[in-house]
Write a protein that holds these residues in place. Structure first.
Motif, PDB file in Angstrom:
ATOM      1  N   CYS A 363       0.849  -1.199   0.000  1.00  9.44           N
ATOM      2  CA  CYS A 363       0.000   0.000   0.000  1.00  9.44           C
ATOM      3  C   CYS A 363       0.881   1.244   0.000  1.00  9.44           C
ATOM      4  O   CYS A 363       1.701   1.418   0.914  1.00  9.44           O
ATOM      5  CB  CYS A 363      -0.911   0.009   1.225  1.00  9.44           C
ATOM      6  SG  CYS A 363      -2.035  -1.396   1.326  1.00  9.44           S
ATOM      7  N   ASP A 364       0.731   2.094  -1.020  1.00 10.20           N
ATOM      8  CA  ASP A 364       1.551   3.306  -1.056  1.00 10.20           C
ATOM      9  C   ASP A 364       1.030   4.317  -0.036  1.00 10.20           C
ATOM     10  O   ASP A 364       0.070   4.053   0.699  1.00 10.20           O
ATOM     11  CB  ASP A 364       1.611   3.884  -2.471  1.00 10.20           C
ATOM     12  CG  ASP A 364       0.310   4.555  -2.896  1.00 10.20           C
ATOM     13  OD1 ASP A 364      -0.685   4.470  -2.145  1.00 10.20           O
ATOM     14  OD2 ASP A 364       0.278   5.162  -3.984  1.00 10.20           O
ATOM     15  N   VAL A 365       1.672   5.482   0.029  1.00  7.99           N
ATOM     16  CA  VAL A 365       1.369   6.457   1.080  1.00  7.99           C
ATOM     17  C   VAL A 365      -0.060   6.976   1.003  1.00  7.99           C
ATOM     18  O   VAL A 365      -0.597   7.480   1.993  1.00  7.99           O
ATOM     19  CB  VAL A 365       2.357   7.643   1.000  1.00  7.99           C
ATOM     20  CG1 VAL A 365       3.753   7.195   1.365  1.00  7.99           C
ATOM     21  CG2 VAL A 365       2.350   8.274  -0.388  1.00  7.99           C
ATOM     22  N   MET A 366      -0.707   6.847  -0.151  1.00  8.62           N
ATOM     23  CA  MET A 366      -2.071   7.347  -0.295  1.00  8.62           C
ATOM     24  C   MET A 366      -3.099   6.416   0.333  1.00  8.62           C
ATOM     25  O   MET A 366      -4.231   6.830   0.593  1.00  8.62           O
ATOM     26  CB  MET A 366      -2.396   7.569  -1.776  1.00  8.62           C
ATOM     27  CG  MET A 366      -1.489   8.574  -2.469  1.00  8.62           C
ATOM     28  SD  MET A 366      -1.956   8.879  -4.178  1.00  8.62           S
ATOM     29  CE  MET A 366      -3.444   9.854  -3.963  1.00  8.62           C
ATOM     30  N   ASP A 380      -1.511 -10.070   4.426  1.00  2.00           N
ATOM     31  CA  ASP A 380      -0.154  -9.518   4.404  1.00  2.00           C
ATOM     32  C   ASP A 380      -0.166  -8.205   3.606  1.00  2.00           C
ATOM     33  O   ASP A 380      -0.332  -8.210   2.384  1.00  2.00           O
ATOM     34  CB  ASP A 380       0.790 -10.530   3.751  1.00  2.00           C
ATOM     35  CG  ASP A 380       2.250 -10.108   3.849  1.00  2.00           C
ATOM     36  OD1 ASP A 380       2.508  -8.929   4.154  1.00  2.00           O
ATOM     37  OD2 ASP A 380       3.129 -10.965   3.611  1.00  2.00           O
ATOM     38  N   ALA A 381       0.007  -7.082   4.309  1.00  2.00           N
ATOM     39  CA  ALA A 381      -0.039  -5.765   3.661  1.00  2.00           C
ATOM     40  C   ALA A 381       1.142  -4.931   4.143  1.00  2.00           C
ATOM     41  O   ALA A 381       1.182  -4.509   5.304  1.00  2.00           O
ATOM     42  CB  ALA A 381      -1.353  -5.049   3.964  1.00  2.00           C
ATOM     43  N   ALA A 382       2.098  -4.708   3.256  1.00  2.00           N
ATOM     44  CA  ALA A 382       3.292  -3.938   3.597  1.00  2.00           C
ATOM     45  C   ALA A 382       3.122  -2.485   3.160  1.00  2.00           C
ATOM     46  O   ALA A 382       2.210  -2.138   2.400  1.00  2.00           O
ATOM     47  CB  ALA A 382       4.521  -4.550   2.930  1.00  2.00           C
ATOM     48  N   ILE A 383       4.020  -1.639   3.645  1.00  2.00           N
ATOM     49  CA  ILE A 383       4.068  -0.236   3.231  1.00  2.00           C
ATOM     50  C   ILE A 383       5.465   0.044   2.689  1.00  2.00           C
ATOM     51  O   ILE A 383       6.391  -0.745   2.908  1.00  2.00           O
ATOM     52  CB  ILE A 383       3.732   0.716   4.400  1.00  2.00           C
ATOM     53  CG1 ILE A 383       4.711   0.521   5.558  1.00  2.00           C
ATOM     54  CG2 ILE A 383       2.301   0.513   4.860  1.00  2.00           C
ATOM     55  CD1 ILE A 383       4.509   1.517   6.696  1.00  2.00           C
ATOM     56  N   PRO A 384       5.669   1.146   1.964  1.00  2.00           N
ATOM     57  CA  PRO A 384       6.986   1.431   1.370  1.00  2.00           C
ATOM     58  C   PRO A 384       8.092   1.539   2.419  1.00  2.00           C
ATOM     59  O   PRO A 384       7.850   1.870   3.580  1.00  2.00           O
ATOM     60  CB  PRO A 384       6.767   2.766   0.650  1.00  2.00           C
ATOM     61  CG  PRO A 384       5.300   2.829   0.397  1.00  2.00           C
ATOM     62  CD  PRO A 384       4.660   2.141   1.552  1.00  2.00           C
ATOM     63  N   LEU A 394       8.696   1.947  -5.590  1.00  2.00           N
ATOM     64  CA  LEU A 394       7.479   1.187  -5.297  1.00  2.00           C
ATOM     65  C   LEU A 394       7.385  -0.058  -6.171  1.00  2.00           C
ATOM     66  O   LEU A 394       7.074  -1.159  -5.689  1.00  2.00           O
ATOM     67  CB  LEU A 394       6.248   2.074  -5.520  1.00  2.00           C
ATOM     68  CG  LEU A 394       6.022   3.216  -4.525  1.00  2.00           C
ATOM     69  CD1 LEU A 394       4.885   4.108  -5.005  1.00  2.00           C
ATOM     70  CD2 LEU A 394       5.706   2.665  -3.145  1.00  2.00           C
ATOM     71  N   ILE A 395       7.665   0.124  -7.455  1.00  2.00           N
ATOM     72  CA  ILE A 395       7.566  -1.002  -8.383  1.00  2.00           C
ATOM     73  C   ILE A 395       8.609  -2.068  -8.056  1.00  2.00           C
ATOM     74  O   ILE A 395       8.323  -3.275  -8.064  1.00  2.00           O
ATOM     75  CB  ILE A 395       7.732  -0.520  -9.830  1.00  2.00           C
ATOM     76  CG1 ILE A 395       6.642   0.517 -10.155  1.00  2.00           C
ATOM     77  CG2 ILE A 395       7.661  -1.680 -10.801  1.00  2.00           C
ATOM     78  CD1 ILE A 395       5.242   0.028  -9.934  1.00  2.00           C
ATOM     79  N   LEU A 405       0.745  -3.778  -5.974  1.00  2.00           N
ATOM     80  CA  LEU A 405       0.793  -2.413  -5.466  1.00  2.00           C
ATOM     81  C   LEU A 405      -0.610  -1.811  -5.490  1.00  2.00           C
ATOM     82  O   LEU A 405      -1.265  -1.765  -6.534  1.00  2.00           O
ATOM     83  CB  LEU A 405       1.744  -1.571  -6.319  1.00  2.00           C
ATOM     84  CG  LEU A 405       1.813  -0.074  -5.999  1.00  2.00           C
ATOM     85  CD1 LEU A 405       2.281   0.154  -4.570  1.00  2.00           C
ATOM     86  CD2 LEU A 405       2.730   0.642  -6.986  1.00  2.00           C
ATOM     87  N   LEU A 406      -1.067  -1.341  -4.335  1.00  2.00           N
ATOM     88  CA  LEU A 406      -2.366  -0.675  -4.223  1.00  2.00           C
ATOM     89  C   LEU A 406      -2.133   0.826  -4.106  1.00  2.00           C
ATOM     90  O   LEU A 406      -1.312   1.269  -3.296  1.00  2.00           O
ATOM     91  CB  LEU A 406      -3.130  -1.177  -2.994  1.00  2.00           C
ATOM     92  CG  LEU A 406      -3.426  -2.681  -2.941  1.00  2.00           C
ATOM     93  CD1 LEU A 406      -4.166  -3.025  -1.652  1.00  2.00           C
ATOM     94  CD2 LEU A 406      -4.233  -3.128  -4.155  1.00  2.00           C
ATOM     95  N   THR A 407      -2.850   1.603  -4.894  1.00  2.00           N
ATOM     96  CA  THR A 407      -2.662   3.051  -4.907  1.00  2.00           C
ATOM     97  C   THR A 407      -3.942   3.737  -5.357  1.00  2.00           C
ATOM     98  O   THR A 407      -4.846   3.086  -5.903  1.00  2.00           O
ATOM     99  CB  THR A 407      -1.514   3.441  -5.855  1.00  2.00           C
ATOM    100  OG1 THR A 407      -1.321   4.862  -5.824  1.00  2.00           O
ATOM    101  CG2 THR A 407      -1.822   3.026  -7.283  1.00  2.00           C
ATOM    102  N   ARG A 408      -3.999   5.040  -5.124  1.00  2.00           N
ATOM    103  CA  ARG A 408      -5.073   5.860  -5.686  1.00  2.00           C
ATOM    104  C   ARG A 408      -4.522   6.828  -6.725  1.00  2.00           C
ATOM    105  O   ARG A 408      -5.252   7.655  -7.260  1.00  2.00           O
ATOM    106  CB  ARG A 408      -5.784   6.643  -4.577  1.00  2.00           C
ATOM    107  CG  ARG A 408      -6.792   5.796  -3.809  1.00  2.00           C
ATOM    108  CD  ARG A 408      -7.666   6.648  -2.906  1.00  2.00           C
ATOM    109  NE  ARG A 408      -8.245   7.780  -3.600  1.00  2.00           N
ATOM    110  CZ  ARG A 408      -9.313   7.729  -4.399  1.00  2.00           C
ATOM    111  NH1 ARG A 408      -9.925   6.564  -4.597  1.00  2.00           N
ATOM    112  NH2 ARG A 408      -9.775   8.810  -4.977  1.00  2.00           N
ATOM    113  N   ASP A 409      -3.231   6.735  -6.989  1.00  2.00           N
ATOM    114  CA  ASP A 409      -2.566   7.628  -7.933  1.00  2.00           C
ATOM    115  C   ASP A 409      -2.703   7.076  -9.352  1.00  2.00           C
ATOM    116  O   ASP A 409      -2.063   6.085  -9.708  1.00  2.00           O
ATOM    117  CB  ASP A 409      -1.093   7.773  -7.549  1.00  2.00           C
ATOM    118  CG  ASP A 409      -0.386   8.842  -8.369  1.00  2.00           C
ATOM    119  OD1 ASP A 409      -1.037   9.443  -9.245  1.00  2.00           O
ATOM    120  OD2 ASP A 409       0.809   9.082  -8.129  1.00  2.00           O
TER     121      ASP A 409
END
Length: 526
Positions: A363-366, A380-384, A394-395, A405-409
């Motif tokens: 999960c990115d910062v968003m 299992d959910a990691a952050i950067p 991120l990639i 990768l989960l994001t809203r960007d």
């Protein structure tokens, strides 16, 4: 041209309506009057009007220059509308250039730098090179407005960026109509409404300055009145201090002199002792060359600024980003289509592509809040690794750890080196809805046994065997406090294998379990 009929823009709050003079020729009486006013004014206000230009490759041509003049020897105000389409520009170039840099005339304006750029371009187009490159001393009305705001002790008032109409409303109590701002100022003859509008723009700048000037003058008088009530034996007390013959004599004298200088600089009445040949500021190089009103001189020293045009200001700016963004309609359509595509998979944990069958997300910062929700349901959910990761970081992390990768960007989906099954854009805004979206999109199977089975702090797993209260107290020494109320409840404690954080099945735990049973609709699956 005579005085216009009463108009709502010339309110009583702005004083008597000024005389408006339309200058169309250098042989006219109006031009002679303009020359006299510019050479005998201590304050002038500047504004310009032009026809809106839709071509970004060139600057618009200024059609009208408004100059409001307050004569130095009287309070009389005149507004001149200099018709730059009718008058021979070389005949007024030197006059304007001298006034723009005259140290004896305070120039007022509202975001006048853009006007000066267009004005310089207009004169250069008519052979008046190199145009105008500076205006000094200059005071922006926005700076005056910020000064007039009420001060609060101990708090710094943030600088405001407001329109001229808003400033007029708050300072003068009038409504300045801006309906004609985008009218065609190149069309001749100008309508009476355009003339009145243009004159009001310059007139209100002087009136706002008058309010500012009056405030400074009152503050100066107030400070002088405080001095009158100073104890009569003040000097005698200083003399006694200076006659003390001890080792602190020089220190006392030095500190007092520094404090006196600070008070003198701080108080507005200090302008009475300023020499008229002194430089206005250490940064500003202009000097006062004639006898200027003391309070006005102090204002120049305190608030005077200048506008300087660089070579880059004289070139129209084109946005390469916009050109690239709107380069091709078909290209935009292709990109937008790829962004709106649903998840197609398979995910990297799928056994058919060599995965271990355990869902893993990054999960990115968003959407960091979503990461904690996923951990609460056992996913299992990691952050950067870093707080401000780059796209490539991120990639790389997602590829290395075989995560989606989960994001809203939406911009992340446009990178060509992305694998389609490596990124998913979250559509929902609320965390509970985001959790449901991920569960449904990736067809995750959530059971009640999985709830609260991961560390919400670091995403780690818990130890296999729970700890007793005594073991938990020993394990928590140095980084976590176990509440005393838990000692007699015979609870089991679970510890994260990665960060050593301790958890127990208290009220908060049971509330969280019930929450995610409802969110994930686990009761409906029975």
């Amino acid at each position: 041209m005579g005085t216009p009929p009463p108009n709502k823009v010339f309110s009583i709050n702005m004083g008597p309506a000024p005389a408006i003079h339309l200058v169309t020729s250098n042989n006219s009486p109006e031009f002679t009057h303009l020359t006299h006013a510019l050479t005998h004014s201590s304050i002038i206000a500047l504004d310009a009007e032009w026809k809106p230009n839709r071509h970004v490759s060139t600057f618009p041509t200024v059609s009208l220059l408004q100059i409001a003049c307050r004569l130095a020897d009287s309070s009389e105000l005149h507004v001149f509308l200099l018709d730059l389409q009718a008058i021979h520009l070389p005949s007024v170039y030197d006059l304007l250039k001298d006034v723009f840099v005259s140290p004896d005339v305070v120039k007022l304006g509202f975001r006048f730098k853009q006007d000066l750029v267009y004005l310089s371009f207009t004169f250069c187009e008519h052979g008046c090179g190199p145009g105008f490159d500076r205006v000094e001393p200059f005071i922006d009305i926005t700076a005056i407005y910020n000064y007039l705001q009420p001060k609060q002790l101990g708090r710094r008032i943030p600088k405001q960026t407001k329109s001229l109409a808003t400033i007029c409303k708050e300072v003068l109590g009038i409504s300045l109509s801006k309906e004609l701002q985008c009218s065609d100022w190149s069309q001749r003859p100008l309508t009476e409404e355009q003339k009145t509008y243009a004159a009001a723009d310059a007139h209100c700048l002087v009136e706002i300055f008058n309010v500012f000037h009056e405030k400074v003058f009152k503050e100066g008088n107030s400070s002088r009145n405080r001095d009158k009530h100073w104890p009569s034996d003040f000097d005698r007390g200083l003399k006694q201090i200076f006659e003390i013959s001890n080792g602190c004599n020089m220190v006392t004298r030095t500190k007092f002199c520094e404090a006196s200088n600070m008070i003198g600089i701080r108080m507005p009445e200090s302008y009475s002792s300023i020499e008229t040949t002194e430089e206005v500021d250490s940064v500003k190089s202009y000097k006062i060359t004639k006898n200027v009103d003391d309070s006005l001189l102090w204002i120049i020293r305190k608030h005077g600024d200048r506008i300087l045009l660089k070579d880059s200001d004289r070139k129209p700016k084109t946005s390469k980003k916009k050109a690239k963004k709107f380069s091709s309609g078909s290209e935009r359509k292709t990109k937008d289509t790829s962004i709106e595509e649903d998840w197609q998979g398979p995910p990297p944990w799928d056994p058919f592509v060599g995965g271990d069958g355990c869902p893993k997300f990054l999960c990115d910062v968003m959407v960091e809040g979503l990461a904690k929700h996923l951990r609460c349901v056992g996913i299992d959910a990691a952050i950067p690794y870093s707080k401000k990761p780059g796209t490539r970081d991120l990639i790389d992390q997602a590829h290395k750890e075989k995560r989606v990768l989960l994001t809203r960007d939406a911009k992340l989906l446009r990178h060509e080196y992305l694998i389609k099954n490596q990124i998913y854009r979250i559509r929902s805004l609320l965390k509970n809805e985001q959790l449901l979206e991920v569960i449904e999109t990736f067809q995750l199977k959530i059971s009640e046994d999985q709830l609260m089975s991961r560390c919400t702090k670091c995403n780690g797993r818990f130890i296999q065997k729970p700890l007793t209260t005594e073991e938990a107290v020993e394990a928590a020494k140095g980084f976590q406090v176990i509440p005393n109320c838990l000692f007699n409840k015979n609870l089991e404690f679970w510890q994260c294998t990665d960060c050593n954080q301790l958890y127990w099945e208290g009220t908060q735990y049971h509330n969280a379990v019930q929450k995610f049973i409802d969110v994930c609709k686990l009761n409906e699956q029975l």
